[in-house]
Design a protein around this motif. Structure first.
Motif, short mmCIF file in Angstrom:
data_model
loop_
_atom_site.label_atom_id
_atom_site.label_comp_id
_atom_site.label_asym_id
_atom_site.label_seq_id
_atom_site.Cartn_x
_atom_site.Cartn_y
_atom_site.Cartn_z
N ALA A 165 0.84 -1.19 0.00
CA ALA A 165 0.00 0.00 0.00
C ALA A 165 0.88 1.24 0.00
CB ALA A 165 -0.91 -0.01 1.23
N ALA A 166 2.14 1.08 -0.43
CA ALA A 166 3.13 2.16 -0.34
C ALA A 166 3.16 3.06 -1.57
CB ALA A 166 4.51 1.56 -0.11
N GLY A 167 2.26 2.90 -2.49
CA GLY A 167 2.27 3.74 -3.67
C GLY A 167 1.96 2.94 -4.91
N PRO A 168 2.20 3.54 -6.08
CA PRO A 168 1.86 2.86 -7.33
C PRO A 168 2.68 1.58 -7.53
CG PRO A 168 2.78 5.05 -7.76
CD PRO A 168 2.77 4.86 -6.29
N ASP A 169 2.05 0.60 -8.13
CA ASP A 169 2.70 -0.66 -8.44
C ASP A 169 3.08 -0.61 -9.92
OD1 ASP A 169 3.52 -3.26 -8.87
OD2 ASP A 169 1.69 -4.18 -8.08
N LEU A 170 4.36 -0.45 -10.21
CA LEU A 170 4.80 -0.33 -11.60
C LEU A 170 4.56 -1.60 -12.42
CD1 LEU A 170 8.05 1.78 -11.22
CD2 LEU A 170 5.77 2.52 -11.92
N ARG A 171 4.37 -2.72 -11.74
CA ARG A 171 4.01 -3.95 -12.47
C ARG A 171 2.75 -3.70 -13.29
NH1 ARG A 171 3.47 -8.39 -7.96
NH2 ARG A 171 2.64 -6.54 -6.99
N GLN A 172 1.78 -3.01 -12.71
CA GLN A 172 0.51 -2.77 -13.39
C GLN A 172 0.67 -1.90 -14.62
OE1 GLN A 172 -2.03 -4.63 -12.63
NE2 GLN A 172 -0.75 -5.49 -11.02
N LEU A 173 1.70 -1.06 -14.64
CA LEU A 173 1.98 -0.24 -15.81
C LEU A 173 2.58 -1.09 -16.93
CD1 LEU A 173 2.12 2.64 -17.01
CD2 LEU A 173 4.44 2.79 -16.09
N VAL A 174 3.43 -2.03 -16.56
CA VAL A 174 4.13 -2.86 -17.54
C VAL A 174 3.22 -3.99 -18.04
CG1 VAL A 174 6.09 -4.41 -17.90
CG2 VAL A 174 6.38 -2.30 -16.57
N LEU A 175 2.47 -4.62 -17.12
CA LEU A 175 1.59 -5.73 -17.50
C LEU A 175 0.53 -5.22 -18.47
CD1 LEU A 175 1.19 -7.36 -14.00
CD2 LEU A 175 2.39 -8.34 -15.96
N GLY A 176 0.45 -5.84 -19.62
CA GLY A 176 -0.53 -5.44 -20.63
C GLY A 176 -0.07 -4.30 -21.52
N SER A 177 1.17 -3.86 -21.37
CA SER A 177 1.66 -2.70 -22.14
C SER A 177 2.03 -3.07 -23.58
CB SER A 177 2.86 -2.08 -21.45
OG SER A 177 3.96 -2.98 -21.46
N GLU A 178 1.98 -4.37 -23.91
CA GLU A 178 2.25 -4.84 -25.28
C GLU A 178 3.63 -4.43 -25.79
OE1 GLU A 178 0.16 -6.75 -27.12
OE2 GLU A 178 -1.60 -6.66 -25.83
N GLY A 179 4.60 -4.24 -24.88
CA GLY A 179 5.96 -3.89 -25.28
C GLY A 179 6.19 -2.42 -25.53
N ALA A 180 5.23 -1.57 -25.21
CA ALA A 180 5.35 -0.13 -25.47
C ALA A 180 6.47 0.53 -24.67
CB ALA A 180 4.04 0.58 -25.17
N PHE A 181 6.81 -0.03 -23.49
CA PHE A 181 7.83 0.58 -22.63
C PHE A 181 9.16 -0.15 -22.68
CE2 PHE A 181 3.72 1.45 -20.43
CZ PHE A 181 3.63 2.78 -20.84
N GLY A 182 9.19 -1.32 -23.29
CA GLY A 182 10.41 -2.11 -23.35
C GLY A 182 10.09 -3.58 -23.51
N VAL A 183 11.12 -4.40 -23.32
CA VAL A 183 10.98 -5.84 -23.47
C VAL A 183 11.08 -6.49 -22.09
CG1 VAL A 183 12.00 -7.92 -24.48
CG2 VAL A 183 11.98 -5.78 -25.77
N ILE A 184 10.11 -7.31 -21.75
CA ILE A 184 10.13 -8.03 -20.49
C ILE A 184 11.14 -9.17 -20.63
CG2 ILE A 184 8.80 -9.42 -18.87
CD1 ILE A 184 6.33 -7.75 -19.75
N THR A 185 12.19 -9.14 -19.81
CA THR A 185 13.26 -10.12 -19.93
C THR A 185 13.24 -11.16 -18.82
OG1 THR A 185 14.79 -8.71 -18.69
CG2 THR A 185 14.77 -8.49 -21.11
N SER A 186 12.51 -10.90 -17.75
CA SER A 186 12.46 -11.84 -16.63
C SER A 186 11.12 -11.67 -15.93
CB SER A 186 13.60 -11.55 -15.66
OG SER A 186 13.51 -12.36 -14.51
N VAL A 187 10.53 -12.79 -15.52
CA VAL A 187 9.25 -12.75 -14.82
C VAL A 187 9.32 -13.71 -13.64
CG1 VAL A 187 6.75 -13.09 -14.99
CG2 VAL A 187 8.02 -12.30 -16.97
N THR A 188 8.91 -13.24 -12.46
CA THR A 188 8.78 -14.10 -11.29
C THR A 188 7.30 -14.34 -11.08
OG1 THR A 188 10.75 -13.14 -10.29
CG2 THR A 188 9.27 -14.35 -8.82
N VAL A 189 6.90 -15.62 -11.04
CA VAL A 189 5.48 -15.95 -10.96
C VAL A 189 5.18 -16.80 -9.74
CG1 VAL A 189 5.06 -15.79 -13.45
CG2 VAL A 189 5.77 -17.96 -12.46
#
Length: 152
Positions: free
Chosen positions: A57-81
């Motif tokens: 609850a400490a502020g914005p979660d940048l994951r939500q910006l990247v998830l679903g961005s279709e590569g607009a901000f860069g290339v996802i190179t690693s994912v922890t699931v």
């Protein structure tokens, strides 16, 4: 993971994240973005690592910006699931409904009241006719009625 989209054979974990992928079993396991705990993004300005804590609850979660961005901000190179145990039992069933409306009402009750299946799909009359080798086998013999709708 329980994540099986139709593109499963050709996709990557980064691709699942970049598209907020939803798979065949998403009714029970959720979309792929629900499984992502963290990721690394290669951008033109450098590397961005997000989501080290499961919830915050400490502020914005940048994951939500990247998830679903279709590569607009860069290339996802690693994912922890998040992973889950493999179910002890898997059972797939099909039901026939006389109409799409009847099937939709039954699936709505199932989704609201449970049990919540991992796969839940209702085909309309046309898709049922096209998808089955012998759709008449589902309909009452000799009545001339359509095969109705198939739910999986």
């Amino acid at each position: 993971l329980g994540h099986f989209p139709q593109s499963y054979e050709w996709a990557t974990l980064g691709g699942f994240a970049a598209t907020r992928s939803s798979g065949q079993a998403s009714a029970g396991y959720g979309r792929f973005d629900d499984m992502v705990l963290g990721l690394t993004l290669a951008t033109p300005e450098g590397t961005l690592e997000t989501g080290r804590a499961p919830r915050s609850a400490a502020g914005p979660d940048l994951r939500q910006l990247v998830l679903g961005s279709e590569g607009a901000f860069g290339v996802i190179t690693s994912v922890t699931v998040r992973v889950r145990p493999v179910p002890r039992v898997r059972r797939y069933e099909g039901w026939r409904f006389a109409s799409f409306e009847e099937g939709a009402a039954a699936l709505r009750r199932l989704a609201q009241d449970g049990p919540r299946p991992t796969v839940l799909r209702l085909s309309d009359e046309t898709e049922t006719l096209v998808g089955l080798a012998d759709p008449a086998a589902l309909g009452p013999e000799g009545t001339g009625r359509s095969a109705g709708c198939l739910a999986i």
